[in-house]
Design a protein around this motif. Structure first.
Motif, PDB file in Angstrom:
ATOM      1  N   ILE A 276       0.854  -1.184   0.000  1.00 23.88           N
ATOM      2  CA  ILE A 276       0.000   0.000   0.000  1.00 23.88           C
ATOM      3  C   ILE A 276       0.890   1.233   0.000  1.00 23.88           C
ATOM      4  CG2 ILE A 276      -1.761   1.276   1.278  1.00 23.88           C
ATOM      5  CD1 ILE A 276      -2.672  -1.397   2.434  1.00 23.88           C
ATOM      6  N   ASP A 277       0.751   2.053  -1.037  1.00 25.49           N
ATOM      7  CA  ASP A 277       1.497   3.314  -1.142  1.00 25.49           C
ATOM      8  C   ASP A 277       0.585   4.464  -0.748  1.00 25.49           C
ATOM      9  OD1 ASP A 277       3.776   2.032  -2.126  1.00 25.49           O
ATOM     10  OD2 ASP A 277       2.963   2.026  -4.157  1.00 25.49           O
ATOM     11  N   GLY A 278       0.990   5.197   0.283  1.00 26.70           N
ATOM     12  CA  GLY A 278       0.197   6.333   0.742  1.00 26.70           C
ATOM     13  C   GLY A 278      -0.650   5.980   1.947  1.00 26.70           C
ATOM     14  N   LEU A 279      -0.661   6.885   2.923  1.00 24.03           N
ATOM     15  CA  LEU A 279      -1.411   6.663   4.160  1.00 24.03           C
ATOM     16  C   LEU A 279      -2.533   7.680   4.336  1.00 24.03           C
ATOM     17  CD1 LEU A 279       1.618   6.027   6.562  1.00 24.03           C
ATOM     18  CD2 LEU A 279       0.303   4.346   5.274  1.00 24.03           C
ATOM     19  N   HIS A 280      -2.879   8.397   3.261  1.00 20.63           N
ATOM     20  CA  HIS A 280      -3.881   9.464   3.383  1.00 20.63           C
ATOM     21  C   HIS A 280      -5.308   8.924   3.384  1.00 20.63           C
ATOM     22  CE1 HIS A 280      -2.922   8.717  -0.835  1.00 20.63           C
ATOM     23  NE2 HIS A 280      -4.153   9.065  -1.134  1.00 20.63           N
ATOM     24  N   GLN A 281      -5.514   7.728   2.846  1.00 20.86           N
ATOM     25  CA  GLN A 281      -6.856   7.132   2.843  1.00 20.86           C
ATOM     26  C   GLN A 281      -7.007   6.237   4.075  1.00 20.86           C
ATOM     27  OE1 GLN A 281      -6.848   5.352  -1.107  1.00 20.86           O
ATOM     28  NE2 GLN A 281      -8.152   7.006  -1.867  1.00 20.86           N
ATOM     29  N   VAL A 282      -7.349   6.884   5.170  1.00 21.45           N
ATOM     30  CA  VAL A 282      -7.424   6.185   6.452  1.00 21.45           C
ATOM     31  C   VAL A 282      -8.516   5.114   6.430  1.00 21.45           C
ATOM     32  CG1 VAL A 282      -7.738   6.491   8.935  1.00 21.45           C
ATOM     33  CG2 VAL A 282      -6.595   8.268   7.598  1.00 21.45           C
ATOM     34  N   GLU A 283      -9.608   5.376   5.692  1.00 22.81           N
ATOM     35  CA  GLU A 283     -10.721   4.419   5.673  1.00 22.81           C
ATOM     36  C   GLU A 283     -10.296   3.059   5.120  1.00 22.81           C
ATOM     37  OE1 GLU A 283     -10.678   7.291   4.147  1.00 22.81           O
ATOM     38  OE2 GLU A 283     -11.920   8.609   5.397  1.00 22.81           O
ATOM     39  N   ILE A 284      -9.455   3.078   4.078  1.00 19.43           N
ATOM     40  CA  ILE A 284      -9.004   1.814   3.481  1.00 19.43           C
ATOM     41  C   ILE A 284      -8.140   1.038   4.475  1.00 19.43           C
ATOM     42  CG2 ILE A 284      -7.581   0.822   1.651  1.00 19.43           C
ATOM     43  CD1 ILE A 284      -8.485   3.045  -0.164  1.00 19.43           C
ATOM     44  N   ILE A 285      -7.267   1.752   5.177  1.00 12.16           N
ATOM     45  CA  ILE A 285      -6.405   1.087   6.158  1.00 12.16           C
ATOM     46  C   ILE A 285      -7.245   0.502   7.290  1.00 12.16           C
ATOM     47  CG2 ILE A 285      -4.528   1.449   7.810  1.00 12.16           C
ATOM     48  CD1 ILE A 285      -3.438   3.577   5.941  1.00 12.16           C
ATOM     49  N   GLU A 286      -8.282   1.226   7.706  1.00 11.15           N
ATOM     50  CA  GLU A 286      -9.163   0.698   8.754  1.00 11.15           C
ATOM     51  C   GLU A 286      -9.908  -0.547   8.280  1.00 11.15           C
ATOM     52  OE1 GLU A 286     -11.641   3.957   9.803  1.00 11.15           O
ATOM     53  OE2 GLU A 286     -10.180   4.871  11.166  1.00 11.15           O
ATOM     54  N   LYS A 287     -10.329  -0.556   7.014  1.00 15.38           N
ATOM     55  CA  LYS A 287     -11.011  -1.733   6.474  1.00 15.38           C
ATOM     56  C   LYS A 287     -10.075  -2.941   6.443  1.00 15.38           C
ATOM     57  CE  LYS A 287     -14.390   0.708   3.596  1.00 15.38           C
ATOM     58  NZ  LYS A 287     -14.860   0.975   2.216  1.00 15.38           N
ATOM     59  N   ILE A 288      -8.821  -2.695   6.051  1.00 10.58           N
ATOM     60  CA  ILE A 288      -7.844  -3.791   6.050  1.00 10.58           C
ATOM     61  C   ILE A 288      -7.648  -4.304   7.469  1.00 10.58           C
ATOM     62  CG2 ILE A 288      -5.417  -4.361   5.624  1.00 10.58           C
ATOM     63  CD1 ILE A 288      -5.463  -2.403   3.310  1.00 10.58           C
ATOM     64  N   GLY A 289      -7.586  -3.383   8.428  1.00 11.22           N
ATOM     65  CA  GLY A 289      -7.417  -3.781   9.817  1.00 11.22           C
ATOM     66  C   GLY A 289      -8.576  -4.634  10.311  1.00 11.22           C
ATOM     67  N   LYS A 290      -9.791  -4.270   9.947  1.00 13.07           N
ATOM     68  CA  LYS A 290     -10.952  -5.061  10.365  1.00 13.07           C
ATOM     69  C   LYS A 290     -10.982  -6.418   9.671  1.00 13.07           C
ATOM     70  CE  LYS A 290     -13.865  -1.044  11.427  1.00 13.07           C
ATOM     71  NZ  LYS A 290     -15.104  -0.291  11.075  1.00 13.07           N
ATOM     72  N   GLN A 291     -10.593  -6.421   8.393  1.00 15.54           N
ATOM     73  CA  GLN A 291     -10.614  -7.674   7.640  1.00 15.54           C
ATOM     74  C   GLN A 291      -9.641  -8.700   8.224  1.00 15.54           C
ATOM     75  OE1 GLN A 291     -12.683  -8.311   5.124  1.00 15.54           O
ATOM     76  NE2 GLN A 291     -11.895 -10.388   4.755  1.00 15.54           N
ATOM     77  N   LEU A 292      -8.459  -8.225   8.645  1.00 17.34           N
ATOM     78  CA  LEU A 292      -7.424  -9.117   9.181  1.00 17.34           C
ATOM     79  C   LEU A 292      -7.423  -9.147  10.702  1.00 17.34           C
ATOM     80  CD1 LEU A 292      -4.471  -8.191   6.789  1.00 17.34           C
ATOM     81  CD2 LEU A 292      -5.994 -10.163   6.653  1.00 17.34           C
ATOM     82  N   ASN A 293      -8.385  -8.423  11.309  1.00 21.51           N
ATOM     83  CA  ASN A 293      -8.495  -8.392  12.777  1.00 21.51           C
ATOM     84  C   ASN A 293      -7.211  -7.865  13.416  1.00 21.51           C
ATOM     85  OD1 ASN A 293      -9.808  -8.699  15.230  1.00 21.51           O
ATOM     86  ND2 ASN A 293      -9.153 -10.838  15.479  1.00 21.51           N
ATOM     87  N   LEU A 294      -6.703  -6.739  12.882  1.00 21.31           N
ATOM     88  CA  LEU A 294      -5.498  -6.118  13.413  1.00 21.31           C
ATOM     89  C   LEU A 294      -5.827  -5.264  14.624  1.00 21.31           C
ATOM     90  CD1 LEU A 294      -3.799  -4.989  10.062  1.00 21.31           C
ATOM     91  CD2 LEU A 294      -3.444  -7.115  11.330  1.00 21.31           C
ATOM     92  N   HIS A 295      -4.869  -5.150  15.522  1.00 15.45           N
ATOM     93  CA  HIS A 295      -5.069  -4.378  16.752  1.00 15.45           C
ATOM     94  C   HIS A 295      -5.197  -2.890  16.417  1.00 15.45           C
ATOM     95  CE1 HIS A 295      -4.481  -2.856  20.841  1.00 15.45           C
ATOM     96  NE2 HIS A 295      -4.685  -4.104  21.267  1.00 15.45           N
ATOM     97  N   PRO A 296      -6.126  -2.163  17.058  1.00 17.46           N
ATOM     98  CA  PRO A 296      -6.292  -0.718  16.764  1.00 17.46           C
ATOM     99  C   PRO A 296      -5.019   0.091  17.016  1.00 17.46           C
ATOM    100  CG  PRO A 296      -8.176  -1.553  17.992  1.00 17.46           C
ATOM    101  CD  PRO A 296      -7.164  -2.653  17.976  1.00 17.46           C
ATOM    102  N   LEU A 297      -4.252  -0.264  18.057  1.00 14.22           N
ATOM    103  CA  LEU A 297      -3.010   0.469  18.323  1.00 14.22           C
ATOM    104  C   LEU A 297      -2.002   0.276  17.196  1.00 14.22           C
ATOM    105  CD1 LEU A 297      -2.509  -0.168  22.147  1.00 14.22           C
ATOM    106  CD2 LEU A 297      -3.400   1.879  21.022  1.00 14.22           C
TER     107      LEU A 297
END
Length: 293
Positions: A6-27
């Motif tokens: 993933i290039d770029g961290l400005h689309q926070v929503e996409i990163i949050e979706k990936i986190g939910k999909q893989l059950n990543l820790h919020p921290l």
């Protein structure tokens, strides 16, 4: 095995979706978005989280910039997050596309190692360019110490601090991966991690050597300026010393007493000039014999 970059961290929503999909820790997601993190490694059981720093030269300003890279690898996936699109991982992509090497046959931990190794190898390129710049400045510094050289030394010292901050914690990251009891890291990857650790130690030694060289160059600059000042002061002191007796002579004959025997002497003026020249030449010869000139 899947590698998602993933290039770029400005689309926070996409990163949050990936986190939910893989059950990543919020921290963990917060650490990905916070690009001021120091290099570190955290084992979450089902996956391992690694933060690294990429260093590269900006073309126009010719200065080192840093970008954060976050790696997450699990049983059959690797996810890399970059602040912006950089070509540092192109060599890994080419190996994967060509089917050569071990990456396709190994697990996710080996791919994570390959990405880390690419970042570490890039540090050697940065150090080589820094070494060349230090060598060029050192040659100019000995021949002609200028304020521009001092400014260049200060800029290099700041770049060395940046490089040191990026590399020193990385030693703890690789060491933590080697000592980890995680089932995600296999024995064959530990061997390669030790090789990365050796490279990091070599980089740290080189950084310390270059820092010592910069400190020495700063001392050279101060000594050169001091020597130049001393040379100027020596010339001025010699000139002042020569003119002291000459000032005394013309001072004596500048007194307007009526009864001075030389005042009305026909050859008085030329004789005074002869005395002045003899005194000046004699003092110059004396200074030369004393090696003050």
């Amino acid at each position: 095995m899947t590698w998602i970059n993933i290039d770029g961290l400005h689309q926070v929503e996409i990163i949050e979706k990936i986190g939910k999909q893989l059950n990543l820790h919020p921290l963990l997601l917060e650490d990905i978005l916070n690009t001021e993190q120091r290099p570190k490694m955290e084992d979450f059981g089902n996956y391992v989280f690694i933060v690294l720093k990429i260093l590269y030269y900006e073309g126009k300003a010719n200065r080192i910039l840093t970008e954060q890279v976050s790696l997450i690898f699990g049983q059959n996936f690797v996810i890399s997050f970059q602040e912006k699109e950089l070509n540092i991982f192109n060599s890994v992509r080419e190996i994967i596309k060509s089917g050569k090497g071990r990456i396709r046959r190994m697990g996710a931990d080996y791919l994570a190692y390959a990405l880390m190794d690419t970042i570490v190898d890039n540090y050697f390129i940065i150090l080589e360019r820094l070494g060349e710049k230090i060598g060029d400045i050192e040659e100019d510094l000995v021949a002609n110490p200028t304020p521009e050289a001092l400014k260049a030394i200060q800029n290099l010292k700041r770049e060395m601090i940046l490089l040191r901050k990026s590399v020193w914690p990385l030693r703890e990251v690789v060491s933590g991966l080697e000592r980890s009891d995680s089932l995600l890291i296999h024995d064959y990857t530990d061997i390669h991690l030790r090789d990365v650790y050796d490279h990091i130690i070599q980089i740290i030694d080189t950084i310390e050597t270059l820092r010592e060289m910069l400190s020495g160059m700063l001392d050279i600059y101060i000594s050169s300026i001091s020597n130049r000042t001393n040379e100027i002061m020596k010339i001025l002191t010699i000139m002042a010393t020569i003119f002291i007796p000459l000032t005394f002579i013309v001072g004596v004959y500048g007194m307007n007493f009526e009864y001075m025997p030389e005042l009305k002497w026909r050859w008085g003026y030329p004789v005074v000039w002869v005395i002045i020249m003899v005194v000046s030449v004699s003092m110059l010869v004396y200074f030369r014999r004393k090696k003050w000139l």
